[in-house]
Design an enzyme around this catalytic site. Structure first.
Site, short mmCIF file in Angstrom:
data_model
loop_
_atom_site.label_atom_id
_atom_site.label_comp_id
_atom_site.label_asym_id
_atom_site.label_seq_id
_atom_site.Cartn_x
_atom_site.Cartn_y
_atom_site.Cartn_z
N THR A 14 38.22 47.33 37.91
CA THR A 14 39.43 48.41 37.87
C THR A 14 39.19 49.40 36.66
OG1 THR A 14 40.94 46.95 38.85
CG2 THR A 14 41.56 48.94 37.80
N SER A 60 36.21 41.78 40.52
CA SER A 60 35.94 40.67 40.01
C SER A 60 36.18 39.25 40.94
CB SER A 60 36.60 40.35 38.59
OG SER A 60 37.81 40.14 38.67
N THR A 93 39.76 42.03 36.45
CA THR A 93 40.94 41.28 36.00
C THR A 93 41.12 39.99 36.57
OG1 THR A 93 42.85 42.53 36.94
CG2 THR A 93 42.15 43.22 34.74
N ASP A 94 40.90 40.22 37.76
CA ASP A 94 41.30 38.91 38.61
C ASP A 94 40.47 37.59 38.12
OD1 ASP A 94 43.00 40.23 40.33
OD2 ASP A 94 41.36 40.61 41.97
#
Length: 326
Positions: A14, A60, A93-94
């Site tokens: 992101t 991710s 971030t995942d």
């Protein structure tokens, strides 16, 4: 004083995403390449020099062992380059917490490595990407960042790899730490560490594996049948992590089937589906040959178990010792 030189490794996410609108909910991650990203960061007037390298341009959720291998090799190259003082890795971030603990366990603890992401794409109103990046640069360039292992910087907080986890699906304050929360507070103009470095110049705890052993995560739910376990074993699982109820609990028939697997040589780690909390050893763990995940959630427990298995460690007591170590 000579400005520090940072190697910035980009993988997408992101922080490099665009929506084409300041208010659209949907966006595409990884749309901004490293050259454009660093050019956008010029106005921050950060007192460092950058070398940039694009390793991937993905969300991710598509992170993979192949990309992890590239990241690991690029960081080692940065460690070997005397002109590089620290490494910043931009990342979605995942799966940031999984990448963080993998690198923390497979890199020597020499130069600072800081992972940074964003919860809003670059063209969204209130985008957090460049602020997070400025914070990550301040952390990476700080002399006291060394000796703390891999760090994750999000929303003005610095979190250690073993503690960090994504705890919210949206909003800029989406990351937390357990059992330690933030180990420092950072803004683009300040940095306050909450304690001294605790790691020193350690060597890597594990070699980066040639192959990642097959370790599924089983999510416990009411009415969970025991054949969920047997299906994993039939698919040649080399270890199993249970995301159990509460303190790693499970239905009785699932427990019996997992215990049979563990006694047969398939390591079984009890973790929890609860967001935060310790899973300590249960009085029956010795009899069942189970391993307690302690403070590691299921995703991180899986990474650690994979590294242990890839290193030839299958004894439950040795595996437990690795989970107990901080």
């Amino acid at each position: 004083m000579t400005a520090k030189r940072l190697l910035v490794l980009a993988t997408g996410g992101t922080i490099a995403g665009r929506a084409g609108s300041a208010t659209r909910r949907d966006y595409r991650p990884g749309q901004i390449g490293i050259e454009e990203f660093l050019a956008n960061a010029d106005y921050l007037e950060l007192d460092v020099e950058f070398d940039g390298q694009q390793l991937a341009a993905i969300g991710s959720e598509n992170m993979s062992p192949a990309i992890w291998r590239e990241i690991h090799a690029a960081i080692l190259a940065g460690f070997a380059d005397d002109d590089v003082d620290a490494i910043v890795l931009t990342h979605g971030t995942d799966t940031a917490e999984e990448t963080a603990i993998l690198l923390d366990l497979t890199l020597p603890n020499t130069k600072p490595v800081v992972i940074v992401g964003a919860m809003r794409p670059a063209d969204a109103v209130g985008s957090d990407g460049l602020r997070n990046f400025a914070n990550a640069v301040r952390v990476a360039a700080d002399d006291d960042a060394a000796g703390r292992g891999v760090l994750v910087v999000m929303s003005d907080r610095v979190l250690a790899a073993r503690d960090v986890r994504k705890s919210r699906t949206s909003g800029t304050d989406a990351f937390a730490g357990f059992p330690r929360d933030a180990i420092a507070h950072v803004t683009p103009s300040s940095l306050e560490w909450f304690g001294p470095p605790w790691r020193g110049e350690e060597q890597a705890r594990f070699a980066f594996p040639d192959e990642f052993p097959q370790v599924p995560v089983l999510y416990a739910y009411a009415g969970m049948p025991a054949d969920t376990v047997t299906q994993c074993l039939a698919a040649h699982a080399q270890g199993i992590v249970l995301a159990g109820f509460g303190e790693g609990n499970m239905p009785d028939d699932v427990r019996a089937t997992l215990a049979e697997a563990a006694k047969g040589g398939t390591p079984v780690v009890r973790s929890t589906r609860v967001d935060m909390g310790l899973v300590d050893r249960d009085p029956d763990d010795d009899r069942n040959h189970f391993i307690a995940a302690r403070a590691l959630g299921p995703a991180k427990a899986r990474i650690l178990l994979q590294l242990l298995l890839a290193s030839g460690i299958t004894d439950p007591a040795q595996i437990q010792a690795a989970f107990d170590r901080r």
